[in-house]
Motif scaffolding. Sequence first.
Motif, PDB file in Angstrom:
ATOM      1  N   LYS A 289      49.598  40.713  72.503  1.00  0.00           N
ATOM      2  CA  LYS A 289      48.927  39.500  72.294  1.00  0.00           C
ATOM      3  C   LYS A 289      47.410  39.881  72.174  1.00  0.00           C
ATOM      4  CE  LYS A 289      48.173  35.472  75.420  1.00  0.00           C
ATOM      5  NZ  LYS A 289      48.720  34.686  74.399  1.00  0.00           N
ATOM      6  N   GLY A 290      46.876  39.055  71.199  1.00  0.00           N
ATOM      7  CA  GLY A 290      45.400  39.307  70.599  1.00  0.00           C
ATOM      8  C   GLY A 290      45.430  40.025  69.394  1.00  0.00           C
ATOM      9  N   VAL A 291      46.725  40.141  69.042  1.00  0.00           N
ATOM     10  CA  VAL A 291      46.711  40.760  67.516  1.00  0.00           C
ATOM     11  C   VAL A 291      47.097  39.737  66.602  1.00  0.00           C
ATOM     12  CG1 VAL A 291      47.872  42.595  66.038  1.00  0.00           C
ATOM     13  CG2 VAL A 291      47.345  43.152  68.516  1.00  0.00           C
ATOM     14  N   THR A 292      46.138  39.614  65.444  1.00  0.00           N
ATOM     15  CA  THR A 292      46.288  38.743  64.558  1.00  0.00           C
ATOM     16  C   THR A 292      46.284  39.466  63.244  1.00  0.00           C
ATOM     17  OG1 THR A 292      45.684  36.873  65.547  1.00  0.00           O
ATOM     18  CG2 THR A 292      45.533  36.625  63.158  1.00  0.00           C
ATOM     19  N   ILE A 293      47.479  39.339  62.401  1.00  0.00           N
ATOM     20  CA  ILE A 293      47.686  40.146  61.031  1.00  0.00           C
ATOM     21  C   ILE A 293      47.476  39.363  59.848  1.00  0.00           C
ATOM     22  CG2 ILE A 293      48.861  41.816  59.898  1.00  0.00           C
ATOM     23  CD1 ILE A 293      50.057  42.776  62.639  1.00  0.00           C
ATOM     24  N   VAL A 294      46.763  39.415  58.938  1.00  0.00           N
ATOM     25  CA  VAL A 294      46.404  38.720  57.819  1.00  0.00           C
ATOM     26  C   VAL A 294      46.834  39.209  56.424  1.00  0.00           C
ATOM     27  CG1 VAL A 294      44.670  37.223  56.472  1.00  0.00           C
ATOM     28  CG2 VAL A 294      45.060  36.887  59.010  1.00  0.00           C
ATOM     29  N   ASP A 295      47.356  38.607  55.506  1.00  0.00           N
ATOM     30  CA  ASP A 295      47.428  39.025  53.975  1.00  0.00           C
ATOM     31  C   ASP A 295      46.629  38.114  53.186  1.00  0.00           C
ATOM     32  OD1 ASP A 295      48.821  41.033  51.905  1.00  0.00           O
ATOM     33  OD2 ASP A 295      48.626  39.011  50.992  1.00  0.00           O
ATOM     34  N   GLU A 322      50.158  35.861  64.451  1.00  0.00           N
ATOM     35  CA  GLU A 322      48.955  35.419  65.278  1.00  0.00           C
ATOM     36  C   GLU A 322      49.301  35.245  66.760  1.00  0.00           C
ATOM     37  OE1 GLU A 322      48.577  31.178  64.455  1.00  0.00           O
ATOM     38  OE2 GLU A 322      46.417  31.266  64.738  1.00  0.00           O
ATOM     39  N   ASP A 323      48.178  36.099  67.278  1.00  0.00           N
ATOM     40  CA  ASP A 323      48.084  36.284  68.682  1.00  0.00           C
ATOM     41  C   ASP A 323      49.448  36.891  69.101  1.00  0.00           C
ATOM     42  OD1 ASP A 323      46.988  36.341  71.096  1.00  0.00           O
ATOM     43  OD2 ASP A 323      47.443  34.154  71.636  1.00  0.00           O
ATOM     44  N   GLY A 324      50.033  37.766  68.107  1.00  0.00           N
ATOM     45  CA  GLY A 324      51.125  38.766  68.678  1.00  0.00           C
ATOM     46  C   GLY A 324      52.478  38.232  68.086  1.00  0.00           C
ATOM     47  N   VAL A 325      52.402  36.701  67.706  1.00  0.00           N
ATOM     48  CA  VAL A 325      53.611  36.109  67.143  1.00  0.00           C
ATOM     49  C   VAL A 325      53.698  35.964  65.555  1.00  0.00           C
ATOM     50  CG1 VAL A 325      55.021  33.946  67.696  1.00  0.00           C
ATOM     51  CG2 VAL A 325      53.571  34.829  69.367  1.00  0.00           C
ATOM     52  N   LEU A 326      54.862  36.279  65.293  1.00  0.00           N
ATOM     53  CA  LEU A 326      55.294  36.255  63.842  1.00  0.00           C
ATOM     54  C   LEU A 326      55.171  34.806  63.453  1.00  0.00           C
ATOM     55  CD1 LEU A 326      57.784  38.357  61.945  1.00  0.00           C
ATOM     56  CD2 LEU A 326      57.261  36.009  61.212  1.00  0.00           C
ATOM     57  N   LYS A 434      52.215  48.030  71.670  1.00  0.00           N
ATOM     58  CA  LYS A 434      51.257  48.791  72.652  1.00  0.00           C
ATOM     59  C   LYS A 434      50.081  48.974  72.289  1.00  0.00           C
ATOM     60  CE  LYS A 434      55.174  52.229  73.489  1.00  0.00           C
ATOM     61  NZ  LYS A 434      55.739  53.632  73.118  1.00  0.00           N
ATOM     62  N   ILE A 435      49.534  48.129  71.410  1.00  0.00           N
ATOM     63  CA  ILE A 435      48.045  47.881  71.126  1.00  0.00           C
ATOM     64  C   ILE A 435      47.585  47.084  72.435  1.00  0.00           C
ATOM     65  CG2 ILE A 435      46.342  46.897  69.971  1.00  0.00           C
ATOM     66  CD1 ILE A 435      47.998  47.069  67.341  1.00  0.00           C
ATOM     67  N   ASP A 436      46.575  47.631  73.127  1.00  0.00           N
ATOM     68  CA  ASP A 436      46.179  47.126  74.347  1.00  0.00           C
ATOM     69  C   ASP A 436      44.416  46.626  74.178  1.00  0.00           C
ATOM     70  OD1 ASP A 436      44.802  49.576  74.272  1.00  0.00           O
ATOM     71  OD2 ASP A 436      45.039  49.700  76.763  1.00  0.00           O
ATOM     72  N   ALA A 437      43.927  47.241  73.060  1.00  0.00           N
ATOM     73  CA  ALA A 437      42.617  46.553  72.855  1.00  0.00           C
ATOM     74  C   ALA A 437      42.215  46.524  71.318  1.00  0.00           C
ATOM     75  CB  ALA A 437      41.754  47.437  73.356  1.00  0.00           C
ATOM     76  N   VAL A 438      41.503  45.655  70.619  1.00  0.00           N
ATOM     77  CA  VAL A 438      41.063  45.330  69.498  1.00  0.00           C
ATOM     78  C   VAL A 438      39.608  45.314  69.204  1.00  0.00           C
ATOM     79  CG1 VAL A 438      41.307  44.031  67.361  1.00  0.00           C
ATOM     80  CG2 VAL A 438      43.577  44.359  68.848  1.00  0.00           C
TER      81      VAL A 438
END
Length: 479
Positions: A289-295, A322-326, A434-438
């Motif tokens: 949660k908290g991870v957002t990936i963009v192309d 977005e926020d960890g969800v595909l 396992k990402i706990d901080a961005v």
Amino acid sequence: MTSASATAPALSARLPRELVEELLHLARSSGADFAEVFGEYSVHTSFQLEERRLRTSSYQVLQGVGIRAIAGEQTGYAYADGFAPGDLREAARVAARIAREGSTNGAPIAFRVVDVKPPFTLEHPAPVALDEAAKIALIRRADDRARGHDPRIHEVWVSLADASKNLLVANSDGLWAEDQTYLTRFSVTALALEGRERQSSFAAAGGCVDADYFETVRTPETVAGEAAESAVTLLHAREPEAGAYPVVVAPGWGGVMVHECFGHSMEGDSIRRQTSIRATQMGQPVAAKGVTIVDSGLVPNSRGSFRVDDEGTPAQRTVLVEDGVLVGYMWDLLNARLTGNRPTGNGRRSSYREFPLCRMTNTYIEPGPHSPESLIGEVRRGLYCKTLGGGSVNPADGNFSFQVTEAVRIENGRLTEPVRNATLAGNGNDAMLKIDAVGNDLEIDGTTGSCGKDGQWKPVGVGQPTVRFTAITVGGTAT
């Protein structure tokens, strides 16, 4: 030699609409339900300095037309070097025969011009604004700076390669698009020797840049100094401790992990064929949660940016996670047609001699709320990965392995000893959870990345802010 492409011709003069319409008709004459014409005129120059001497200097013009015919899942592709109408007609007939299926359908559709604004503009593109003497002067400046950094710098390799390209793409759906792109890549590798110890390091600059970039943004001296400093530092670096423990990855090029672990597995061809582990994960958590990936093909001045892709689709920003969800996939035109999706500007090809594939552009993790210092300060024992090298991932199961070119040991929240020869291994799905901080320090490296797929190489950008993993398996020999 003259400066690269100041004289590059407008392709619409070599491919008039009447000829393109005829080629599209020929390509569909055996029953294809879609046809496409892709024309290219590009100029490539490169220079390499080694042992203080100019080892190679090249100038290449690439020009021709590729014609694609699609019938269902069957693709016919043929190309001709140059623009001779007779050769192009024969290429269209060959593509049609390969894609033979059923009977031709549909009347010709009038062309509509793709008219979108470029993500950025260049006033004086480096490939054409710098002549050969100026380019050679840049690499000699870098050589002098690297050698002058430290007497332990024993050898230096410097290269500059650039390309300017005009493209035209038209298809049987009525699309008509033209574009120009300019790309420069400048790199320095420095070798440091001390006794029997040998260490080398690499630094790069470039992208879609103006000529003054090398005087105002990243000078040859800056790039050379980075490569030399890193090589000297690694002479006395220690081997890493093996095991699973907290890892903090630096901003910028560290995003290559996202490119490999996420990007390839979310390209539309592997999704349509159900060969990717992501094909059945839409709407599911695939990262913390908290991870957002963009192309995004819109990143200013990056190698992976453009106005339209090699199928004429405008570049866009596509949110993948977005926020960890595909939440999204990347689509080229073929796989979008076969799955009922819209193309996302990810149809790319290495030249007119190849048919387009679904490819990434600039892939990165969006910034988070944390300062990079806090990500390191909260780690009692871990590894800070300053620079990653190459890596690989199996798209079927997500297993990955990455080399770490330069790292630093973390002890009680502080960066201490330099570390070399580390590797990171694991599974992309597991690691991203396992990402706990961005961190809040997003950097996108659009200077040097190239991605290979099915024998085709394309320039890409990668990026991320500082990212911390609770644990990754680190390969090493120290105890």
